[in-house]
Design a protein around this motif. Structure first.
Motif, PDB file in Angstrom:
ATOM      1  N   MET A   1      -9.038  33.188   8.685  1.00 53.09           N
ATOM      2  CA  MET A   1      -7.969  32.233   8.427  1.00 53.09           C
ATOM      3  C   MET A   1      -6.668  32.932   8.042  1.00 53.09           C
ATOM      4  N   ASN A   2      -6.783  34.063   7.347  1.00 54.50           N
ATOM      5  CA  ASN A   2      -5.597  34.799   6.886  1.00 54.50           C
ATOM      6  C   ASN A   2      -5.953  36.283   6.821  1.00 54.50           C
ATOM      7  N   PRO A   3      -5.499  37.067   7.788  1.00 57.23           N
ATOM      8  CA  PRO A   3      -5.851  38.490   7.817  1.00 57.23           C
ATOM      9  C   PRO A   3      -5.439  39.260   6.560  1.00 57.23           C
ATOM     10  N   GLN A   4      -4.465  38.754   5.796  1.00 59.23           N
ATOM     11  CA  GLN A   4      -4.047  39.431   4.561  1.00 59.23           C
ATOM     12  C   GLN A   4      -4.837  38.977   3.333  1.00 59.23           C
ATOM     13  N   ALA A   5      -5.779  38.084   3.487  1.00 57.22           N
ATOM     14  CA  ALA A   5      -6.539  37.574   2.338  1.00 57.22           C
ATOM     15  C   ALA A   5      -7.275  38.710   1.635  1.00 57.22           C
TER      16      ALA A   5
ATOM     17  N   ALA B   1     -20.190  37.884   1.726  1.00 60.48           N
ATOM     18  CA  ALA B   1     -19.775  38.518   2.993  1.00 60.48           C
ATOM     19  C   ALA B   1     -19.276  37.458   3.975  1.00 60.48           C
ATOM     20  N   ASP B   2     -19.972  36.327   4.048  1.00 57.21           N
ATOM     21  CA  ASP B   2     -19.551  35.245   4.944  1.00 57.21           C
ATOM     22  C   ASP B   2     -18.217  34.640   4.499  1.00 57.21           C
ATOM     23  N   ILE B   3     -18.046  34.485   3.194  1.00 62.09           N
ATOM     24  CA  ILE B   3     -16.782  33.957   2.660  1.00 62.09           C
ATOM     25  C   ILE B   3     -15.641  34.894   3.031  1.00 62.09           C
ATOM     26  N   ASN B   4     -15.846  36.183   2.842  1.00 63.59           N
ATOM     27  CA  ASN B   4     -14.792  37.143   3.170  1.00 63.59           C
ATOM     28  C   ASN B   4     -14.453  37.111   4.654  1.00 63.59           C
ATOM     29  N   ALA B   5     -15.455  36.959   5.507  1.00 68.09           N
ATOM     30  CA  ALA B   5     -15.202  36.873   6.949  1.00 68.09           C
ATOM     31  C   ALA B   5     -14.397  35.616   7.272  1.00 68.09           C
ATOM     32  N   LEU B   6     -14.747  34.481   6.650  1.00 72.36           N
ATOM     33  CA  LEU B   6     -14.018  33.230   6.880  1.00 72.36           C
ATOM     34  C   LEU B   6     -12.579  33.352   6.393  1.00 72.36           C
ATOM     35  N   ARG B   7     -12.401  33.913   5.215  1.00 68.33           N
ATOM     36  CA  ARG B   7     -11.046  34.079   4.665  1.00 68.33           C
ATOM     37  C   ARG B   7     -10.197  34.980   5.559  1.00 68.33           C
ATOM     38  N   LYS B   8     -10.771  36.066   6.050  1.00 68.98           N
ATOM     39  CA  LYS B   8     -10.027  36.982   6.923  1.00 68.98           C
ATOM     40  C   LYS B   8      -9.682  36.324   8.258  1.00 68.98           C
TER      41      LYS B   8
END
Length: 133
Positions: free
Chosen positions: A40-44, A31-38
């Motif tokens: 940095m890049n909203p389309q991740a 969940a934290d990884i997904n939040a960080l990725r989003k």
């Protein structure tokens, strides 16, 4: 195996055992990884727990994360994926992300070095590093 880097620690999100599974703690990591990725890049694309289990089980790669020691806050991540090309295993390091406020502290370098060591353990002799701003 965790490493300490000037107030941060790097964790491997996958395991050595081929029979390992994601516990509730790793679910929080995802969940934290997904939040960080989003951030940095909203389309991740979102990472799903099943994908991490497949990476670990098949020894196809790993995801590592960096957390601030005091708060436990996720501040970085990096991914190693592997594939076979003409009979040789090749590694690709990608998704190296460190929150802007934490850059310049060696976190990205240490995550990449950790992935290189992991790749060597897989018998990989050639690694590509991809980067997209």
């Amino acid at each position: 195996m965790n490493q300490s880097v000037e107030g941060f620690f790097i964790q491997k999100l996958t395991f050595r055992s081929r029979t390992s599974y994601i516990t509730s703690g790793e679910e929080r990591d995802i969940a934290d990884i997904n939040a960080l990725r989003k951030a940095m890049n909203p389309q991740a694309a979102l990472i799903r727990p099943r994908e991490v289990r497949v990476l670990a089980y098949a020894r196809l790669g790993c995801i590592i994360i960096a957390r601030e020691e005091r708060s436990g806050r996720l501040v970085g991540m990096a991914t190693l994926a592997t594939y076979t090309k003409l009979g040789a295993r090749v590694g690709v390091i990608e998704n190296v992300v460190v929150e802007e406020a934490f850059r310049g502290k060696g976190i990205g370098r240490d995550m990449v070095n950790s992935l290189i060591r992991r790749a060597r353990g897989y018998g990989i002799t050639h690694i590509n590093l991809t980067s997209n701003p």
